[in-house]
Design an enzyme around this catalytic site. Structure first.
Site, PDB file in Angstrom:
ATOM      1  N   GLY A   1       0.817  -1.223   0.000  1.00 50.26           N
ATOM      2  CA  GLY A   1       0.000   0.000   0.000  1.00 50.26           C
ATOM      3  C   GLY A   1       0.850   1.271   0.000  1.00 50.26           C
ATOM      4  N   TYR A   2       0.162   2.406   0.076  1.00 54.25           N
ATOM      5  CA  TYR A   2       0.824   3.719  -0.045  1.00 54.25           C
ATOM      6  C   TYR A   2       1.853   3.927   1.072  1.00 54.25           C
ATOM      7  CZ  TYR A   2       0.969   8.909  -0.014  1.00 54.25           C
ATOM      8  OH  TYR A   2       1.359  10.232  -0.007  1.00 54.25           O
TER       9      TYR A   2
ATOM     10  N   ASP B   1       0.147  -8.852   2.008  1.00 60.01           N
ATOM     11  CA  ASP B   1      -0.841  -7.982   1.358  1.00 60.01           C
ATOM     12  C   ASP B   1      -1.687  -8.809   0.391  1.00 60.01           C
ATOM     13  OD1 ASP B   1      -0.549  -4.518   0.666  1.00 60.01           O
ATOM     14  OD2 ASP B   1      -2.155  -5.816  -0.096  1.00 60.01           O
TER      15      ASP B   1
ATOM     16  N   PHE C   1      -0.331  -2.097   8.832  1.00 58.22           N
ATOM     17  CA  PHE C   1      -0.989  -1.064   8.021  1.00 58.22           C
ATOM     18  C   PHE C   1      -2.313  -1.554   7.449  1.00 58.22           C
ATOM     19  CE2 PHE C   1       2.326   2.038   7.821  1.00 58.22           C
ATOM     20  CZ  PHE C   1       3.533   1.381   7.729  1.00 58.22           C
TER      21      PHE C   1
ATOM     22  N   LYS D   1      -9.533   2.033   4.178  1.00 53.76           N
ATOM     23  CA  LYS D   1      -9.320   3.369   4.754  1.00 53.76           C
ATOM     24  C   LYS D   1     -10.045   4.502   4.029  1.00 53.76           C
ATOM     25  CE  LYS D   1      -5.697   4.875   1.931  1.00 53.76           C
ATOM     26  NZ  LYS D   1      -5.130   6.184   1.687  1.00 53.76           N
TER      27      LYS D   1
ATOM     28  N   SER E   1      -5.046   6.982  13.106  1.00 52.17           N
ATOM     29  CA  SER E   1      -5.356   8.163  12.308  1.00 52.17           C
ATOM     30  C   SER E   1      -5.853   9.306  13.169  1.00 52.17           C
ATOM     31  CB  SER E   1      -6.436   7.802  11.287  1.00 52.17           C
ATOM     32  OG  SER E   1      -6.968   8.966  10.700  1.00 52.17           O
TER      33      SER E   1
ATOM     34  N   TYR F   1     -14.921   4.311   9.354  1.00 46.78           N
ATOM     35  CA  TYR F   1     -13.460   4.155   9.206  1.00 46.78           C
ATOM     36  C   TYR F   1     -12.780   4.666  10.481  1.00 46.78           C
ATOM     37  CZ  TYR F   1      -8.768   5.772   8.385  1.00 46.78           C
ATOM     38  OH  TYR F   1      -7.436   6.048   8.547  1.00 46.78           O
TER      39      TYR F   1
ATOM     40  N   LYS G   1     -10.548   2.718  13.709  1.00 45.76           N
ATOM     41  CA  LYS G   1      -9.222   3.104  14.231  1.00 45.76           C
ATOM     42  C   LYS G   1      -9.290   3.307  15.741  1.00 45.76           C
ATOM     43  CE  LYS G   1      -6.823   2.949  10.486  1.00 45.76           C
ATOM     44  NZ  LYS G   1      -5.803   1.880  10.324  1.00 45.76           N
TER      45      LYS G   1
ATOM     46  N   PHE H   1      -1.587  12.292  10.601  1.00 47.91           N
ATOM     47  CA  PHE H   1      -2.443  13.369  10.169  1.00 47.91           C
ATOM     48  C   PHE H   1      -2.716  13.145   8.686  1.00 47.91           C
ATOM     49  CE2 PHE H   1      -3.446  15.893  13.878  1.00 47.91           C
ATOM     50  CZ  PHE H   1      -2.869  15.053  14.804  1.00 47.91           C
TER      51      PHE H   1
ATOM     52  N   ARG I   1      -5.709  21.404   7.386  1.00 46.34           N
ATOM     53  CA  ARG I   1      -5.196  20.074   7.722  1.00 46.34           C
ATOM     54  C   ARG I   1      -3.689  20.146   7.968  1.00 46.34           C
ATOM     55  NH1 ARG I   1      -9.746  19.567   7.910  1.00 46.34           N
ATOM     56  NH2 ARG I   1     -11.183  17.994   7.020  1.00 46.34           N
TER      57      ARG I   1
HETATM   58  C1  WQD Z   1      -8.533  17.244   2.998  1.00 45.88           C
HETATM   59  C2  WQD Z   1      -9.274  18.557   2.750  1.00 45.88           C
HETATM   60  C3  WQD Z   1     -11.528  18.253   2.010  1.00 45.88           C
HETATM   61  C4  WQD Z   1     -10.723  16.529  -1.887  1.00 45.88           C
HETATM   62  C5  WQD Z   1      -8.793  11.596   5.285  1.00 45.88           C
HETATM   63  C6  WQD Z   1      -8.972  10.662   6.454  1.00 45.88           C
HETATM   64  C7  WQD Z   1      -7.672  10.521   7.197  1.00 45.88           C
HETATM   65  C8  WQD Z   1      -6.646  10.037   6.231  1.00 45.88           C
HETATM   66  C9  WQD Z   1      -6.492  11.074   5.103  1.00 45.88           C
HETATM   67  C10 WQD Z   1      -6.354   7.673   6.028  1.00 45.88           C
HETATM   68  C11 WQD Z   1     -10.711  18.514   3.254  1.00 45.88           C
HETATM   69  C12 WQD Z   1     -10.691  18.956   0.947  1.00 45.88           C
HETATM   70  C13 WQD Z   1     -10.533  17.069  -0.628  1.00 45.88           C
HETATM   71  C14 WQD Z   1     -11.305  17.332  -2.907  1.00 45.88           C
HETATM   72  C15 WQD Z   1     -11.447  19.168  -1.373  1.00 45.88           C
HETATM   73  N1  WQD Z   1      -7.025   8.782   5.713  1.00 45.88           N
HETATM   74  N2  WQD Z   1     -10.895  18.370  -0.386  1.00 45.88           N
HETATM   75  N3  WQD Z   1     -11.642  18.631  -2.613  1.00 45.88           N
HETATM   76  O1  WQD Z   1     -10.584  13.948   4.833  1.00 45.88           O
HETATM   77  O2  WQD Z   1      -8.694  15.323   5.895  1.00 45.88           O
HETATM   78  O3  WQD Z   1      -8.493  12.854   5.799  1.00 45.88           O
HETATM   79  O4  WQD Z   1      -7.751  11.171   4.452  1.00 45.88           O
HETATM   80  O5  WQD Z   1      -5.409   7.545   6.740  1.00 45.88           O
HETATM   81  O6  WQD Z   1      -7.844   9.595   8.232  1.00 45.88           O
HETATM   82  O7  WQD Z   1      -9.929  11.218   7.326  1.00 45.88           O
HETATM   83  O8  WQD Z   1      -8.314  14.172   3.701  1.00 45.88           O
HETATM   84  O9  WQD Z   1      -7.546  14.834   1.482  1.00 45.88           O
HETATM   85  O10 WQD Z   1      -9.897  13.892   1.728  1.00 45.88           O
HETATM   86  O11 WQD Z   1      -9.390  16.184   2.537  1.00 45.88           O
HETATM   87  O12 WQD Z   1     -11.770  20.341  -1.124  1.00 45.88           O
HETATM   88  O13 WQD Z   1     -11.489  16.894  -4.077  1.00 45.88           O
HETATM   89  O14 WQD Z   1      -9.355  18.772   1.341  1.00 45.88           O
HETATM   90  O15 WQD Z   1     -12.834  18.806   2.070  1.00 45.88           O
HETATM   91  O16 WQD Z   1     -11.048  19.801   3.735  1.00 45.88           O
HETATM   92  P1  WQD Z   1      -9.127  14.155   5.093  1.00 45.88           P
HETATM   93  P2  WQD Z   1      -8.788  14.719   2.279  1.00 45.88           P
END
Ligand code: WQD
Length: 342
Positions: free
Chosen positions: A12-13, A34, A84, A88, A128, A153, A157, A182, A234
Site C-alpha cells: 500500500g501507499y 498484502d 498497516f 481506509k 489516524s 473508518y 481506528k 495526520f 489540515r
Molecule cells: C482534505 C481537505 C476536504 C478533496 C482523510 C482521512 C484521514 C486520512 C487522510 C487515512 C478537506 C478537501 C478534498 C477534494 C477538497 N485517511 N478536499 N476537494 O478527509 O482530511 O483525511 O484522508 O489515513 O484519516 O480522514 O483528507 O484529502 O480527503 O481532505 O476540497 O477533491 O481537502 O474537504 O477539507 P481528510 P482529504
C-alpha cells in the site's frame, strides 16, 4: 539468524514507503503481507527498483487466519509487526460500514493472535488523526479528548487502539506503539513510488495532481468555514516522513526505551495548511495554474486539525523533513511518471 519484521499492507501507499525506509536504514528481513485489495503487486517492483534489495512477499488476506498462520509457520526470529493493512476510505466506510468493521477488526485480531502464538513482542499500529473528530483544542496532543468518530473508518481506528490497549494490559510482555497519522501526502522524492488509487481518489492531493494532468476535476469542498481563508485546514505530512517515523518507532521498541507498553504518538508537522494554501503551493512548484470550482461542504469534514508533535520529537527523535512544497513537488513528479508515455 537474521531478525525479521512483518509489514502488513506492505504493497500500500504508506506500507510501501515504510518498506523502502526499512530496507535502506535497517538490516531486518522484511515480510510483506498484502492481498492487493487496495494496492497492486507493482508496488513491490518499485520498492526493489528504488532500494536494489529484495524481501519476502505473502499474498494473503489477513482475515484468513488458517492461511496466515500456516504461511508464517516456517518463519522464525520475527521481532516486530507494523500493521498497516485496513480499508481506509472515509466515504466508502459510511456506505458499507460492515465491510469496514469485518475487515479492519478481523485482520487486527488475527495479526495479534500471530503475535501471541509466535511471541512477537513489538507492534506498531497505523492509526489516524480522524479519531480526534471536530476538536476545538488545537493543535491536538495525544491527550486531547477524542470526539465521536465522524465515520465507521475512524471508528475502526478508535476501537482498534482500544483492542490493542486491552491486549497490552493482559500481556505485559507485549510492546506497542499507536501512530496517529495526520494527512500523509506526496511521493518518494525519486518520483518512482507514490499513491496509486485503484479507484477515483477522494483525497485532496491526488485530486490536485490528477486535475493538473487532465485526468480529474477539482472541486473545493466549501469556502465558507470559519478559517483564515474559508477553506478547511489540515496537517499535511510527507509520506516518507511518516515512513521514517515507523523505523524510529520500531527502534524505540526494540531498544526497550518505551516506559509504557502501549504508547500513542501524533505524526504531523504541527503546521496547519488550508485547501487554498495547498493549491497555491502546487501552483508554485509546478508553474501551472490549477482549474477548480467551489462546491458545497463535504459531510464529515472537520473544520481544522493539526498536530502537536512534541512527544514524537522527544521520544522517537523524529522531525519531519519535508514541507508542503516538497510534498506537492514529489506528488506532481509521481503523477507525471504515472501518465502514459506520449
Ligand atoms: C482534505 C481537505 C476536504 C478533496 C482523510 C482521512 C484521514 C486520512 C487522510 C487515512 C478537506 C478537501 C478534498 C477534494 C477538497 N485517511 N478536499 N476537494 O478527509 O482530511 O483525511 O484522508 O489515513 O484519516 O480522514 O483528507 O484529502 O480527503 O481532505 O476540497 O477533491 O481537502 O474537504 O477539507 P481528510 P482529504
Amino acid at each position: 539468524m537474521k531478525k525479521s519484521v512483518i509489514v502488513t499492507g506492505g504493497a500500500g501507499y504508506i506500507g510501501s514507503h515504510t518498506i523502502i525506509e526499512l530496507l535502506e536504514k535497517t538490516d531486518y528481513n522484511i515480510i510483506s503481507i498484502d492481498n492487493f485489495s487496495n494496492s497492486s503487486e507493482s508496488s513491490y517492483q518499485r520498492i526493489e527498483t528504488i532500494t536494489k534489495k529484495s524481501f519476502s512477499k505473502l499474498n494473503i488476506d489477513l482475515c484468513d487466519f488458517a492461511k496466515l498462520n500456516s504461511a508464517l509457520h516456517s518463519y522464525e526470529n520475527i521481532i516486530g509487526v507494523i500493521h498497516f493493512a485496513a480499508f481506509k476510505a472515509v466515504g466508502e466506510s459510511t456506505e458499507d460500514p460492515l465491510k469496514y468493521y469485518h475487515n479492519n477488526f478481523e485482520s487486527l485480531t488475527n495479526i495479534l493472535k500471530i503475535c501471541e502464538s509466535k511471541k512477537i513482542k513489538n507492534f506498531i499500529f497505523s492509526s489516524s488523526c480522524s479519531i480526534y473528530g471536530n476538536t476545538k483544542e488545537l493543535p491536538v496532543t495525544e491527550e486531547t479528548e477524542l470526539q465521536k468518530p465522524e465515520s465507521p473508518y475512524g471508528h475502526t481506528k478508535k476501537v482498534g487502539e482500544e483492542m490493542i490497549s486491552f491486549f497490552c494490559a493482559t500481556n505485559p510482555w507485549f510492546n506497542s506503539i499507536l501512530l496517529r497519522y495526520f494527512n500523509p501526502v506526496g511521493a518518494h522524492m525519486s518520483g518512482l513510488n507514490g499513491e496509486l488509487s485503484l479507484t477515483k481518489p477522494s483525497n485532496l492531493v491526488p485530486v490536485i495532481t490528477q486535475t493538473a494532468a487532465g485526468k480529474n476535476s477539482l472541486t473545493v469542498h466549501g469556502n465558507d468555514y470559519d478559517t483564515r481563508d474559508g477553506s478547511c485546514i489540515r496537517d499535511y505530512v510527507h509520506v516518507s516522513d511518516i515512513a521514517d517515523a515507523h523505523v524510529k518507532a520500531l527502534d524505540f521498541l526494540v531498544s526497550e526505551k518505551n516506559k509504557s507498553n502501549c504508547s500513542i504518538y501524533n505524526l504531523g508537522t504541527g503546521k496547519g495548511v488550508s485547501v487554498f494554501e495547498a493549491i497555491h503551493a502546487f501552483e508554485k512548484v509546478s508553474g501551472l495554474k490549477l482549474n477548480y470550482k467551489i462546491g458545497p461542504r463535504r459531510p464529515g469534514d472537520v473544520i481544522a486539525i493539526y498536530a502537536n508533535n512534541d512527544k514524537a520529537k522527544k521520544d522517537l527523535n523524529w522531525t519531519p523533513k519535508y514541507n508542503i512544497d516538497d510534498m506537492m513537488l514529489s506528488a506532481w513528479k509521481w503523477e507525471k511518471n504515472l501518465k502514459p508515455h506520449p
